[in-house]
Structures are given as C-alpha cells and as structure tokens.
Design a protein around this motif. Structure first.
Motif, short mmCIF file in Angstrom:
data_model
loop_
_atom_site.label_atom_id
_atom_site.label_comp_id
_atom_site.label_asym_id
_atom_site.label_seq_id
_atom_site.Cartn_x
_atom_site.Cartn_y
_atom_site.Cartn_z
N PHE A 1 0.87 -1.15 0.07
CA PHE A 1 0.19 0.05 -0.15
C PHE A 1 0.96 1.21 0.11
CE2 PHE A 1 -2.48 -3.44 1.54
CZ PHE A 1 -3.95 -2.99 1.33
N ARG A 2 1.10 1.94 -1.15
CA ARG A 2 1.69 3.09 -1.15
C ARG A 2 1.16 4.27 -1.15
NH1 ARG A 2 6.49 3.50 -5.29
NH2 ARG A 2 6.80 1.29 -4.67
N PRO A 3 0.97 5.36 -0.09
CA PRO A 3 0.15 6.23 -0.19
C PRO A 3 0.60 7.52 -1.15
CG PRO A 3 1.81 6.54 1.75
CD PRO A 3 2.14 5.12 0.94
N PRO A 4 -0.41 8.24 -1.48
CA PRO A 4 -0.21 9.49 -2.18
C PRO A 4 1.12 10.26 -1.95
CG PRO A 4 -2.50 9.43 -1.52
CD PRO A 4 -1.86 8.36 -0.76
N ASN A 5 1.74 10.81 -2.82
CA ASN A 5 3.05 11.59 -2.66
C ASN A 5 4.17 10.74 -1.98
OD1 ASN A 5 4.23 13.93 -3.32
ND2 ASN A 5 4.03 14.73 -1.27
N TYR A 6 4.04 9.37 -2.29
CA TYR A 6 5.29 8.51 -1.69
C TYR A 6 5.85 8.13 -2.97
CZ TYR A 6 7.63 5.14 1.05
OH TYR A 6 8.59 4.41 1.55
N ALA A 7 7.29 8.45 -2.77
CA ALA A 7 8.08 8.05 -3.82
C ALA A 7 8.56 6.52 -3.66
CB ALA A 7 9.32 8.92 -3.83
N THR B 1 7.00 8.71 -8.52
CA THR B 1 6.07 9.18 -7.34
C THR B 1 4.65 9.12 -7.49
OG1 THR B 1 7.97 10.15 -6.50
CG2 THR B 1 5.94 11.09 -5.82
N THR B 2 3.87 8.68 -6.55
CA THR B 2 2.57 8.80 -6.82
C THR B 2 2.05 10.25 -6.53
OG1 THR B 2 2.28 6.45 -5.64
CG2 THR B 2 0.16 7.94 -5.77
N SER B 3 1.19 11.00 -6.94
CA SER B 3 0.78 12.26 -6.96
C SER B 3 0.18 12.53 -5.57
CB SER B 3 -0.07 12.60 -8.21
OG SER B 3 -0.90 13.71 -7.93
N PRO B 4 0.37 13.82 -5.22
CA PRO B 4 -0.58 14.01 -3.92
C PRO B 4 -2.09 14.17 -4.06
CG PRO B 4 0.67 15.81 -4.59
CD PRO B 4 1.32 14.85 -5.59
N ASP B 5 -2.39 14.04 -5.14
CA ASP B 5 -3.92 14.33 -5.79
C ASP B 5 -4.74 12.85 -5.76
OD1 ASP B 5 -3.56 16.92 -6.03
OD2 ASP B 5 -3.16 16.71 -8.52
N ALA B 6 -3.78 11.81 -5.70
CA ALA B 6 -4.31 10.41 -5.46
C ALA B 6 -5.29 10.50 -4.47
CB ALA B 6 -3.24 9.33 -5.62
N GLY B 7 -6.34 9.82 -4.30
CA GLY B 7 -7.31 9.81 -3.37
C GLY B 7 -7.06 8.69 -2.43
N HIS B 8 -6.36 7.76 -2.69
CA HIS B 8 -5.97 6.45 -1.91
C HIS B 8 -4.79 6.06 -2.35
CE1 HIS B 8 -7.16 4.32 -5.49
NE2 HIS B 8 -8.08 5.13 -5.67
N ALA B 9 -4.31 4.83 -1.67
CA ALA B 9 -2.90 4.26 -1.84
C ALA B 9 -2.94 3.53 -3.19
CB ALA B 9 -2.89 3.22 -0.72
N ARG B 10 -1.83 3.54 -3.65
CA ARG B 10 -1.45 2.56 -4.74
C ARG B 10 -1.27 1.32 -4.30
NH1 ARG B 10 3.28 1.31 -6.94
NH2 ARG B 10 3.38 0.55 -9.04
N VAL B 11 -1.84 0.08 -4.79
CA VAL B 11 -1.96 -0.83 -4.08
C VAL B 11 -1.77 -2.18 -5.06
CG1 VAL B 11 -3.08 -2.87 -2.67
CG2 VAL B 11 -3.75 -0.24 -2.45
N THR B 12 -0.39 -2.85 -4.84
CA THR B 12 0.09 -3.91 -5.53
C THR B 12 0.31 -5.06 -4.98
OG1 THR B 12 2.40 -3.11 -5.24
CG2 THR B 12 1.19 -2.13 -7.20
N ASN B 13 0.04 -6.18 -5.55
CA ASN B 13 0.57 -7.60 -4.94
C ASN B 13 2.01 -7.92 -5.86
OD1 ASN B 13 0.45 -10.62 -6.12
ND2 ASN B 13 0.00 -10.52 -3.44
N LEU B 14 2.98 -7.86 -5.00
CA LEU B 14 4.19 -8.10 -5.76
C LEU B 14 4.66 -9.41 -5.56
CD1 LEU B 14 5.76 -4.77 -4.29
CD2 LEU B 14 5.16 -5.04 -6.85
N GLY B 15 5.19 -10.06 -6.28
CA GLY B 15 5.94 -11.43 -6.42
C GLY B 15 7.31 -11.47 -6.78
#
Length: 184
Positions: free
Chosen positions: A79-85, A149-163
C-alpha cells in the motif's frame, strides 16, 4: 541485443475474482492511510492463491514457484500512499524475475505511480506503465525498472501484489490477450 523480457496482461483475473480482492483492498484501513505498508495477511494469501491459479490457467506457472512461495519475502501486498516516492535509494534496479499486479479498485492516470521500464525499446514503456486496476506485469530478471512518485492528488493508496519468484519466462501466455515488451 533485444529480447522479450516483460509481459503485460490486462484484466488478469476474472471480474468476480478481481472484485472480491479489490473490494477488500478498498475497505482496508491501509487504503486511505498516509503510511506505507508491506503486508502479508489474509488478503495477501488470497490474492497470491488467485495469481498462482491464473498463472496455471494461462500456462505461465512454473513448478518452482511453490518453493519460492515458502520464502517469507517472496511476495507481499504493498500500500503506497499518495505523494510517496519509490523507496529504492539506488534508483532503477532489477529483480530476479518478478511481477506486479495492481489490486486497487480505481486509479487515475494523472496520479502517476507508474512502472518505468528503463531500457524498453518503446518510449511509452520507458515513460511508465499506468497502474491500471487488474493489470499484471511480469518482468524477467534483466529488466531495469523503477516507479514514479505517486501524486499527492491520488485519493488513496496505490496497491500492488508483488512477487519475486526467481524465474525467467520463455514462452507466451495462452488464452489471454497480452503485450510483449522488449528491452535492450
């Protein structure tokens, strides 16, 4: 020398399977948090089971994936929050055969958080692949990549399943539309 090194599959899971995962993502506390989370919980276990099942269906599964899955760090939901590099202080990097599967229910292209394939022949993929929900991307070990980097405008986390499965794929998936992305 160019080689096929990345496979992109949209609509990876069936609509019902994806909805069952993404609705759980949306209702999680981490989805709207300003902190980053790498999680191994019931949602992660269920997502991994669906990913492995789908890889078997489209003939991309390898028997050693079971052994890799026993290693604690082989996979997690991030779970990568908005504005998180991207957290890699060394910049672009390679993994030993890995995938990213976007499990958030909604994402706007303007929110960035794109996967950038540094050495892709096609500029579109060097500039970044949109974090489209239900998109699966496999990268062979030689693929240099980074995440914008995820934009600060994103309304929620960028969510990935990584393998991280320690494998190269040498054949195409069957029964599904896909894109082969070539890198140098």
């Amino acid at each position: 020398m160019a080689c096929r090194s990345t496979i992109l599959i949209d609509n990876f899971l069936s609509s019902s399977d994806f909805h069952s995962i993404s609705s759980r993502v949306e209702s999680s506390a981490q989805y709207n948090s300003d902190e980053m989370f790498d999680m191994r919980d019931d949602l992660w276990r269920d997502t991994n089971n669906l990913v492995f099942k789908r890889l078997k269906e489209i003939n991309l599964y390898q028997e050693h994936f079971e052994e890799a899955s026993k290693i604690a760090s082989f996979s997690y939901n991030q779970f990568r929050p908005p504005n998180y590099a991207h957290g890699n202080m060394y910049g672009p990097h390679v993994d030993d055969g890995s995938y990213v599967f976007y499990i958030h229910p909604h994402w706007e292209e303007s929110w960035e958080g794109k996967l950038k394939l540094t050495n892709a022949e096609n500029e579109e993929y060097r500039n970044g692949i949109f974090a489209k929900p239900n998109r699966f991307i496999w990268m062979n070990p030689s693929v240099m990549h980074d995440v914008s980097t995820t934009s600060p405008d994103a309304g929620h986390a960028r969510v990935t399943n990584l393998g991280f499965l320690g494998a190269s794929l040498h054949h195409d998936p069957v029964g599904v539309e896909y894109i082969n992305i070539i890198t140098e």
